[in-house]
Every structure is written in structure tokens, then in C-alpha cells.
Scaffold this motif. Structure first.
Motif, PDB file in Angstrom:
ATOM      1  N   ALA A  81     -12.908  76.611 -14.410  1.00  0.00           N
ATOM      2  CA  ALA A  81     -13.249  76.218 -13.040  1.00  0.00           C
ATOM      3  C   ALA A  81     -13.280  74.697 -12.883  1.00  0.00           C
ATOM      4  O   ALA A  81     -13.140  74.191 -11.777  1.00  0.00           O
ATOM      5  CB  ALA A  81     -14.598  76.807 -12.649  1.00  0.00           C
ATOM      6  N   PHE A  88     -14.850  78.132  -5.926  1.00  0.00           N
ATOM      7  CA  PHE A  88     -14.693  78.932  -7.143  1.00  0.00           C
ATOM      8  C   PHE A  88     -15.698  78.515  -8.213  1.00  0.00           C
ATOM      9  O   PHE A  88     -16.339  79.364  -8.836  1.00  0.00           O
ATOM     10  CB  PHE A  88     -13.256  78.801  -7.659  1.00  0.00           C
ATOM     11  CG  PHE A  88     -12.983  79.651  -8.857  1.00  0.00           C
ATOM     12  CD1 PHE A  88     -12.929  81.025  -8.753  1.00  0.00           C
ATOM     13  CD2 PHE A  88     -12.791  79.071 -10.097  1.00  0.00           C
ATOM     14  CE1 PHE A  88     -12.689  81.812  -9.860  1.00  0.00           C
ATOM     15  CE2 PHE A  88     -12.545  79.845 -11.207  1.00  0.00           C
ATOM     16  CZ  PHE A  88     -12.487  81.220 -11.083  1.00  0.00           C
ATOM     17  N   SER A  89     -15.875  77.218  -8.438  1.00  0.00           N
ATOM     18  CA  SER A  89     -16.799  76.772  -9.477  1.00  0.00           C
ATOM     19  C   SER A  89     -18.249  77.098  -9.119  1.00  0.00           C
ATOM     20  O   SER A  89     -19.046  77.465  -9.990  1.00  0.00           O
ATOM     21  CB  SER A  89     -16.641  75.273  -9.740  1.00  0.00           C
ATOM     22  OG  SER A  89     -16.993  74.528  -8.593  1.00  0.00           O
TER      23      SER A  89
END
Length: 175
Positions: A81, A88-89
Motif C-alpha cells: 500500500a 487503499f492504505s
């Protein structure tokens, strides 16, 4: 023969109509005693209970070690990520925090099928808790890497100056 009437052609009647049981007249075979059969039954039941306790202990250790696989997978996903703040992270990071937390809330339910008087579940439970706490620490570390943890006084008080960044980039050719 008509259906429903009379007896069947190949039927055998197993009822004993004799006045004395025949089993008393027939001696036991050599090497067989009725007392040994009772002892064998108790030995077999004890062996069966020991085998079941051994199986429960092995399965409890397997369940206790399961978070290690999740820990490696989550670490790889966090590494993929990156260290920039994006959807997303953040999703991966909160998943890394939520999964161990929900697993820790259900420790009793997870180990309930393996509870037995002969099985000691303390060590598997402690390993399970330690691995899940390690997963939570991995999530907290990722939050810190993303800069989402309040680590300076200026994160709490708006009148203070923000902390100086220690990051720098270099490279290229000096002119």
C-alpha cells in the motif's frame, strides 16, 4: 404365494424358544475371559479419551498459530500500500487494526470447542493473544508511518507550531 399372506420363503426366525440358554452350555474359547473384555472396554475408552484430548490440544495449537499467517499477509499488504495517505492504505490499516481486535473479543468462543479437563488451553490462548496484539501493533505502526497518529503537542493544540519535518530528499547533480 400371494402377497401379504403366509410367511416369506427365505425368512429366518431368530427368537429363542428354549427353556435354558445355550450360551451357558458352550464354553468360552481359549484365551477369552469375560473379565478381560470389561478391562479391554475400560482401556479402550481411556485410550479413546486420551486420543481425543491429544487431538483437541493439537487443534487448539493450530487455532492459536493461525493469526501468524494473517500477520504476514497483512504486513505484505501494508508494504504494497505504500506510505502515502490514500483510500487503499487507510482501508488496509484499519483492517489490520479491526481484525485482531475482533479476534481478541472472541477468544473464549474460539477456544470453546477444545475445552476439556485434560487439555490445558492457557498457553494456546496466550499465544493467540500475543499474535493478535502483534497484528494490532503492526496497524498502529502503519498509522504512525502514514502520519495519522497524534505524536506531537501541535497535533492536539492548534496554537502551537507544527513539528519540523526531518525528511529530506537528495540526489542528482549539484550545480
Amino acid at each position: 404365494m400371494e402377497k401379504g399372506k403366509g410367511s416369506r420363503k427365505w425368512a429366518v426366525d431368530f427368537t429363542d424358544n428354549s427353556s435354558t440358554p445355550l450360551s451357558r452350555d458352550i464354553p468360552d474359547p481359549p484365551g477369552f475371559t469375560r473379565a478381560s473384555q470389561d478391562q479391554d472396554d475400560s482401556t479402550l475408552s481411556r485410550q479413546k479419551k486420551d486420543a481425543e484430548a491429544n487431538w483437541k490440544s493439537q487443534k487448539a495449537w493450530e487455532v492459536a498459530q493461525a493469526p501468524f499467517k494473517n500477520l504476514l499477509m497483512m504486513g505484505f499488504m501494508m508494504w504494497m500500500a505504500g506510505s502515502t495517505v490514500h483510500l487503499f492504505s487507510i482501508g488496509i490499516t484499519f483492517s489490520a487494526l479491526w481484525q485482531p481486535l475482533s479476534a481478541l473479543q472472541g477468544v473464549g468462543k474460539i477456544f470453546a470447542p477444545y475445552k476439556d479437563s485434560k487439555v490445558d488451553l492457557l498457553a494456546p490462548k496466550l499465544l493467540f493473544i500475543a499474535l493478535n496484539l502483534g497484528g494490532m501493533l503492526l496497524g498502529v505502526w502503519k498509522l504512525n508511518t502514514l502520519g495519522l497518529l497524534p505524536t506531537h503537542a501541535s497535533d492536539w493544540v492548534s496554537s502551537l507550531a507544527p513539528a519540523h519535518e526531518v525528511e529530506f530528499s537528495g540526489g542528482g547533480i549539484a550545480l
